[in-house]
Design a protein around this motif. Structure first.
Motif, PDB file in Angstrom:
ATOM      1  N   LEU A   1     -13.655  -2.510  85.143  1.00 12.54           N
ATOM      2  CA  LEU A   1     -12.208  -2.699  85.121  1.00 12.54           C
ATOM      3  C   LEU A   1     -11.598  -2.355  86.476  1.00 12.54           C
ATOM      4  CD1 LEU A   1      -9.906  -3.491  83.174  1.00 12.54           C
ATOM      5  CD2 LEU A   1      -9.530  -1.052  82.805  1.00 12.54           C
ATOM      6  N   SER A   2     -12.096  -1.278  87.096  1.00  7.59           N
ATOM      7  CA  SER A   2     -11.600  -0.887  88.420  1.00  7.59           C
ATOM      8  C   SER A   2     -11.870  -1.987  89.446  1.00  7.59           C
ATOM      9  CB  SER A   2     -12.267   0.416  88.850  1.00  7.59           C
ATOM     10  OG  SER A   2     -11.801   0.817  90.118  1.00  7.59           O
ATOM     11  N   LYS A   3     -13.031  -2.630  89.336  1.00  9.10           N
ATOM     12  CA  LYS A   3     -13.365  -3.725  90.239  1.00  9.10           C
ATOM     13  C   LYS A   3     -12.427  -4.912  90.022  1.00  9.10           C
ATOM     14  CE  LYS A   3     -17.187  -6.777  91.573  1.00  9.10           C
ATOM     15  NZ  LYS A   3     -18.589  -7.178  91.311  1.00  9.10           N
ATOM     16  N   MET A   4     -12.136  -5.233  88.750  1.00  8.72           N
ATOM     17  CA  MET A   4     -11.210  -6.331  88.448  1.00  8.72           C
ATOM     18  C   MET A   4      -9.840  -6.052  89.036  1.00  8.72           C
ATOM     19  SD  MET A   4     -12.053  -7.356  84.485  1.00  8.72           S
ATOM     20  CE  MET A   4     -10.617  -8.419  84.398  1.00  8.72           C
ATOM     21  N   LEU A   5      -9.356  -4.824  88.883  1.00 13.45           N
ATOM     22  CA  LEU A   5      -8.044  -4.461  89.410  1.00 13.45           C
ATOM     23  C   LEU A   5      -8.023  -4.592  90.924  1.00 13.45           C
ATOM     24  CD1 LEU A   5      -5.188  -3.371  89.131  1.00 13.45           C
ATOM     25  CD2 LEU A   5      -6.143  -1.050  89.081  1.00 13.45           C
ATOM     26  N   HIS A   6      -9.078  -4.137  91.573  1.00 15.88           N
ATOM     27  CA  HIS A   6      -9.145  -4.249  93.039  1.00 15.88           C
ATOM     28  C   HIS A   6      -9.107  -5.720  93.459  1.00 15.88           C
ATOM     29  CE1 HIS A   6     -10.246  -3.365  97.162  1.00 15.88           C
ATOM     30  NE2 HIS A   6     -11.240  -4.243  97.079  1.00 15.88           N
ATOM     31  N   GLU A   7      -9.799  -6.595  92.749  1.00 17.83           N
ATOM     32  CA  GLU A   7      -9.803  -8.023  93.080  1.00 17.83           C
ATOM     33  C   GLU A   7      -8.408  -8.613  92.939  1.00 17.83           C
ATOM     34  OE1 GLU A   7     -14.395  -8.993  91.572  1.00 17.83           O
ATOM     35  OE2 GLU A   7     -12.645  -9.557  90.345  1.00 17.83           O
ATOM     36  N   VAL A   8      -7.697  -8.228  91.886  1.00 19.58           N
ATOM     37  CA  VAL A   8      -6.356  -8.773  91.663  1.00 19.58           C
ATOM     38  C   VAL A   8      -5.389  -8.255  92.715  1.00 19.58           C
ATOM     39  CG1 VAL A   8      -4.407  -8.805  90.064  1.00 19.58           C
ATOM     40  CG2 VAL A   8      -6.727  -9.116  89.195  1.00 19.58           C
ATOM     41  N   GLU A   9      -5.441  -6.961  93.011  1.00 18.68           N
ATOM     42  CA  GLU A   9      -4.542  -6.402  94.031  1.00 18.68           C
ATOM     43  C   GLU A   9      -4.825  -7.012  95.397  1.00 18.68           C
ATOM     44  OE1 GLU A   9      -5.154  -2.175  93.435  1.00 18.68           O
ATOM     45  OE2 GLU A   9      -3.180  -2.029  92.483  1.00 18.68           O
ATOM     46  N   THR A  10      -6.081  -7.284  95.686  1.00 24.44           N
ATOM     47  CA  THR A  10      -6.443  -7.935  96.946  1.00 24.44           C
ATOM     48  C   THR A  10      -5.854  -9.343  97.010  1.00 24.44           C
ATOM     49  OG1 THR A  10      -8.502  -6.668  97.098  1.00 24.44           O
ATOM     50  CG2 THR A  10      -8.354  -8.695  98.399  1.00 24.44           C
ATOM     51  N   ALA A  11      -5.911 -10.051  95.880  1.00 22.15           N
ATOM     52  CA  ALA A  11      -5.354 -11.409  95.838  1.00 22.15           C
ATOM     53  C   ALA A  11      -3.845 -11.397  96.059  1.00 22.15           C
ATOM     54  CB  ALA A  11      -5.690 -12.054  94.500  1.00 22.15           C
ATOM     55  N   PHE A  12      -3.168 -10.395  95.519  1.00 19.63           N
ATOM     56  CA  PHE A  12      -1.723 -10.312  95.684  1.00 19.63           C
ATOM     57  C   PHE A  12      -1.334  -9.779  97.065  1.00 19.63           C
ATOM     58  CE2 PHE A  12       0.548 -11.513  91.917  1.00 19.63           C
ATOM     59  CZ  PHE A  12      -0.397 -11.488  90.923  1.00 19.63           C
ATOM     60  N   GLY A  13      -2.195  -8.967  97.637  1.00 13.70           N
ATOM     61  CA  GLY A  13      -1.892  -8.443  98.954  1.00 13.70           C
ATOM     62  C   GLY A  13      -1.102  -7.161  98.940  1.00 13.70           C
ATOM     63  N   PHE A  14      -0.924  -6.552  97.801  1.00 18.77           N
ATOM     64  CA  PHE A  14      -0.231  -5.272  97.701  1.00 18.77           C
ATOM     65  C   PHE A  14      -0.683  -4.563  96.419  1.00 18.77           C
ATOM     66  CE2 PHE A  14       2.552  -6.790  94.398  1.00 18.77           C
ATOM     67  CZ  PHE A  14       2.796  -8.122  94.700  1.00 18.77           C
ATOM     68  N   ALA A  15      -0.436  -3.257  96.371  1.00 24.06           N
ATOM     69  CA  ALA A  15      -0.844  -2.460  95.214  1.00 24.06           C
ATOM     70  C   ALA A  15       0.061  -2.750  94.026  1.00 24.06           C
ATOM     71  CB  ALA A  15      -0.796  -0.975  95.566  1.00 24.06           C
ATOM     72  N   LEU A  16      -0.540  -2.850  92.871  1.00 26.49           N
ATOM     73  CA  LEU A  16       0.219  -3.061  91.635  1.00 26.49           C
ATOM     74  C   LEU A  16       0.520  -1.744  90.931  1.00 26.49           C
ATOM     75  CD1 LEU A  16      -1.716  -6.164  90.244  1.00 26.49           C
ATOM     76  CD2 LEU A  16       0.412  -6.151  91.546  1.00 26.49           C
ATOM     77  N   PHE A  17      -0.305  -0.745  91.174  1.00 24.60           N
ATOM     78  CA  PHE A  17      -0.134   0.557  90.517  1.00 24.60           C
ATOM     79  C   PHE A  17      -0.227   1.672  91.554  1.00 24.60           C
ATOM     80  CE2 PHE A  17      -0.321  -0.692  86.101  1.00 24.60           C
ATOM     81  CZ  PHE A  17      -1.012  -1.894  86.112  1.00 24.60           C
TER      82      PHE A  17
END
Length: 340
Positions: free
Chosen positions: A77-93
């Protein structure tokens, strides 16, 4: 002065909060009109599982709880979150002592993800309902299917976008399938009120079906003289299997005359086949009048005149709940009744 500054700070804070609320609680159409529309485009590129992850993290607060809810390991799950935040270009949490807290833009992403999931769920439910309405799973005994259904089905498919799935079987099995939800409706003899109450279904009488006793063309009973039931009992009969509508009607015919039903039987559930067997001299049979009229061997058999006329059977539409397809079937049956 201090009061003035306090009011100014209060007003400024309120305006900031209102602006923040507009960002965190937008309508879907309002979002697309703002500079943050690219968030929607980014979200649209995510997988369904990623959207579920974002909502789960928001609701569960911790990585471990969200991972458990999604049946994933915490590292996955941590890896998935990192991939999504990388795609957005900013931290979500933001990582806080008590768990994860959405950033300001992350909160907007959470709302967009929630809206997209809800829209997907609604679309799925709507498609499922439309598919259910357009597919009619109909059960009926062979005697009714062959005698009455061909023109009804032709009318149904000609006038309505409906896929018909037909099951022919004995009435007890058809009722079981209806109660199990594997059929939407039955076209069968009108059940008793107690049967309907036990099954938890509804019924509507639609038409009557006349039955005819037939014999080979040169048979001794194929004359104008009314045949007595004692004579009929001595013959070999071609009849449907037990627990079928046709078999019940056959036995009731003799029971009303006070005579035991014949025991020299050939079992066949198809009215069309039964007409052919009678034409071949195998025995007598009891078939729907419409089946006889449409049979290719109708000229090789004769109707047997009985000492007491046979009552017509009432055919009913039995169903669990109303739907468009049920109404379409009802309309098609009534249209054919009007044409006959």
């Amino acid at each position: 002065m201090s009061v003035s500054c306090g009011v100014g700070r209060t007003v400024g804070r309120r305006q900031h909060d209102e602006k923040r609320n507009k960002l965190i609680h937008p309508s879907p159409f309002g979002i697309l009109m703002r500079d943050d529309a690219h968030l929607m485009r980014l979200l649209a590129r995510l997988r369904f599982r990623h959207l579920q992850m974002l909502v789960a993290l928001r609701d569960c607060v911790t990585l471990s709880a969200a991972a458990s809810q999604m049946n994933l390991s915490q590292s996955a799950l941590s890896k998935m979150l990192h991939e999504v935040e990388t795609a957005f270009g900013f931290a979500l949490f933001e990582r806080a002592p008590k768990g994860l807290v959405p950033t300001e833009r992350g909160a907007l992403v959470m709302q967009l993800a929630t809206w997209m999931l809800n829209e997907l769920g609604h679309a799925t439910e709507q498609l499922a309902r439309e598919a259910q309405h357009s597919i009619l799973r109909l059960g009926t005994p062979p005697f009714i299917a062959q005698a009455h259904l061909p023109p009804v089905i032709e009318h149904l498919l000609l006038h309505h976008p409906c896929e018909l799935r037909l099951t022919e079987s004995g009435v007890p099995r058809l009722f079981d399938l209806l109660q199990q939800g594997r059929l939407d409706a039955l076209l069968t003899s009108l059940p008793s009120r107690s049967t309907l109450q036990r099954a938890g279904v509804q019924a509507q009488a639609l038409f009557t079906s006349a039955m005819t006793v037939i014999a080979p063309r040169h048979h001794a009973l194929a004359t104008a003289r009314p045949a007595r039931f004692a004579e009929l009992r001595a013959e070999r009969w071609i009849v449907p299997a037990e627990s079928t509508l046709g078999r019940s009607a056959f036995e009731d015919m003799f029971r009303r005359a006070g005579v035991f039903a014949p025991d020299r039987l050939v079992i066949s559930n198809s009215p069309a086949t039964n007409v052919e067997l009678v034409a071949a001299g195998v025995g007598l049979s009891f078939v729907p009048s419409l089946s006889l009229a449409r049979a290719t061997s109708a000229t090789r058999v004769r109707e047997v005149t009985l000492e007491a006329p046979l009552p017509a059977s009432t055919v009913a539409l039995v169903y669990r709940r109303e739907s468009d397809a049920i109404q379409w079937l009802r309309d098609s049956i009534q249209a054919q009744a009007g044409d006959s």
